[in-house]
Design an enzyme around this catalytic site. Structure first.
Site, PDB file in Angstrom:
ATOM      1  N   GLU A   1      48.502 -50.012 -61.357  1.00  0.00           N
ATOM      2  CA  GLU A   1      47.923 -49.011 -62.263  1.00  0.00           C
ATOM      3  C   GLU A   1      48.177 -49.435 -63.696  1.00  0.00           C
ATOM      4  OE1 GLU A   1      48.832 -44.869 -61.962  1.00  0.00           O
ATOM      5  OE2 GLU A   1      48.733 -44.854 -59.771  1.00  0.00           O
TER       6      GLU A   1
ATOM      7  N   GLU B   1      44.218 -35.160 -62.141  1.00  0.00           N
ATOM      8  CA  GLU B   1      45.405 -35.868 -62.607  1.00  0.00           C
ATOM      9  C   GLU B   1      46.651 -34.985 -62.542  1.00  0.00           C
ATOM     10  OE1 GLU B   1      47.662 -38.919 -63.795  1.00  0.00           O
ATOM     11  OE2 GLU B   1      45.536 -39.046 -63.304  1.00  0.00           O
ATOM     12  N   TRP B   2      47.360 -35.034 -61.389  1.00  0.00           N
ATOM     13  CA  TRP B   2      48.618 -34.312 -61.228  1.00  0.00           C
ATOM     14  C   TRP B   2      48.470 -32.860 -61.706  1.00  0.00           C
ATOM     15  CZ3 TRP B   2      53.049 -36.347 -58.906  1.00  0.00           C
ATOM     16  CH2 TRP B   2      53.025 -37.717 -58.647  1.00  0.00           C
TER      17      TRP B   2
ATOM     18  N   PHE C   1      41.026 -40.599 -67.182  1.00  0.00           N
ATOM     19  CA  PHE C   1      41.438 -42.002 -67.194  1.00  0.00           C
ATOM     20  C   PHE C   1      40.292 -42.948 -66.844  1.00  0.00           C
ATOM     21  CE2 PHE C   1      45.828 -40.437 -66.844  1.00  0.00           C
ATOM     22  CZ  PHE C   1      46.548 -41.410 -67.519  1.00  0.00           C
TER      23      PHE C   1
ATOM     24  N   TYR D   1      52.193 -48.266 -67.982  1.00  0.00           N
ATOM     25  CA  TYR D   1      51.350 -47.708 -69.030  1.00  0.00           C
ATOM     26  C   TYR D   1      51.971 -47.806 -70.419  1.00  0.00           C
ATOM     27  CZ  TYR D   1      48.756 -45.329 -65.258  1.00  0.00           C
ATOM     28  OH  TYR D   1      48.011 -45.048 -64.141  1.00  0.00           O
TER      29      TYR D   1
ATOM     30  N   TRP E   1      43.508 -48.208 -63.887  1.00  0.00           N
ATOM     31  CA  TRP E   1      43.520 -46.784 -63.570  1.00  0.00           C
ATOM     32  C   TRP E   1      42.725 -46.083 -64.660  1.00  0.00           C
ATOM     33  CZ3 TRP E   1      44.674 -44.416 -59.229  1.00  0.00           C
ATOM     34  CH2 TRP E   1      44.621 -43.008 -59.240  1.00  0.00           C
TER      35      TRP E   1
END
Length: 320
Positions: free
Chosen positions: A211, A264-265, A273, A140, A257
């Protein structure tokens, strides 16, 4: 990510850490991460062995592992910071891949961690010799790496025990535009450089970008659908990926992704996303601008590729 946040920083369950890294009720930040990683690597080796012996010939599939792989640039042009960037990559990427590809942890880690690194037995090495068929890369962003081995740092533990301080800022200027994830800066060259690092260190083993995507804060649908920054993100990162492929990187596939907004976590539903907006109350899905752009991009790419194949075949049979 699981090993680092769960057993070093202790911010993810089971929340194990120790002083001076963090104040957890249990754990040892200077021992447990290495044991956890050792078990991850051996679990991979066992799974690969089972797949190779029982299923691969019949299924014709591939088996690999996915790594979280931000790129690290030296904060300054000094030899110390250049070595710090190399250590950062070793503690992030090679920590997991070197044992699988070469049978041992990277020398950059041996130099610092020493006898606290677990040892692979002869039986372990035999399993590890099955290696893998591909390397998955979650990529990312990038950050700057500052040496903490020979220079003073405000925090010596911003990337484990690598003796590297990680920052997104140099001389008051950010390394890239910010996103809804505080440490995910927009740095397209990071994807190209990460792929080339993996290519060069692991003999151009086939790679998949598993991702890659852009995080936005959760907002009303009217604001979320016009995600022009996500479109620009994909344009620039895909261009960087093509650069790596033109340099010989064996990249077999690319996965955005993510298709949908998701949980998200620890950020839960506060970060999005997805190419598709999800109403988390009704689960209704609505394509964002990025979904429409990506569909058009794939259609045009496939059409261009088909046209080139047709032209090539036609030329093959053109009389001299």
């Amino acid at each position: 990510m699981f090993v680092y946040y769960a057993y070093f920083e202790g911010t993810y369950p089971p929340a194990h850490c120790s002083n001076p890294v963090g104040n957890c009720s249990a754990g040892d930040s200077f021992l447990e991460p290495y044991i956890a990683t050792h078990n991850v690597v051996l679990s991979h080796a066992t799974a690969v062995e089972i797949y190779r012996t029982k299923y691969q010939a019949k299924q014709g599939g591939m088996i690999g592992i996915v790594i979280s792989a931000p790129y690290y640039e030296p904060l300054t042009n000094t030899p110390a910071d250049k070595l710090a960037a190399e250590r950062a990559l070793a503690f992030q990427i090679a920590w997991f891949l070197d044992p699988i590809m070469y049978g041992d942890y990277p020398p950059e880690m041996h130099e610092i961690i020493g006898s606290r690194l677990p040892v692979f037995t002869a039986e372990d090495r035999k399993k590890l010799s099955n290696k893998l068929d591909f390397i998955g890369i979650n990529q990312y962003t990038a950050a700057y790496a500052k040496d903490c081995m020979f220079s003073p740092c405000t925090s010596a533990y911003s990337l484990g025990e690598s003796m590297v301080y990680v920052t997104g800022e140099r001389n008051g200027i950010l390394i890239g535009d910010t996103t809804a994830v505080s440490y995910f800066y927009v740095v397209p060259s990071a994807l190209e450089k990460t792929v080339m690092y993996v290519k060069d260190r692991y003999n151009n083993t086939p790679m998949f970008i598993t991702e890659n995507g852009y995080a936005q804060s959760s907002a009303p649908i009217s604001d979320s659908l016009n995600d022009t920054k996500r479109v620009e993100y994909f344009k620039s990162y895909l261009s960087a990926l093509v650069n790596a492929m033109r340099k010989g990187a064996d990249v077999r596939g690319y996965f955005v992704w993510s298709l949908l907004d998701n949980f998200e976590w620890l950020d839960g539903y506060t970060i999005r996303f997805g190419l598709y907006y999800v109403d988390f109350d009704t689960l209704e899905r609505t394509p964002k601008q990025s979904a429409k752009w990506y569909k058009s991009f794939l259609t045009e790419t496939n059409s261009t590729a088909a046209s080139k194949r047709h032209k090539y075949r036609r030329n093959m049979f053109t009389p001299l």
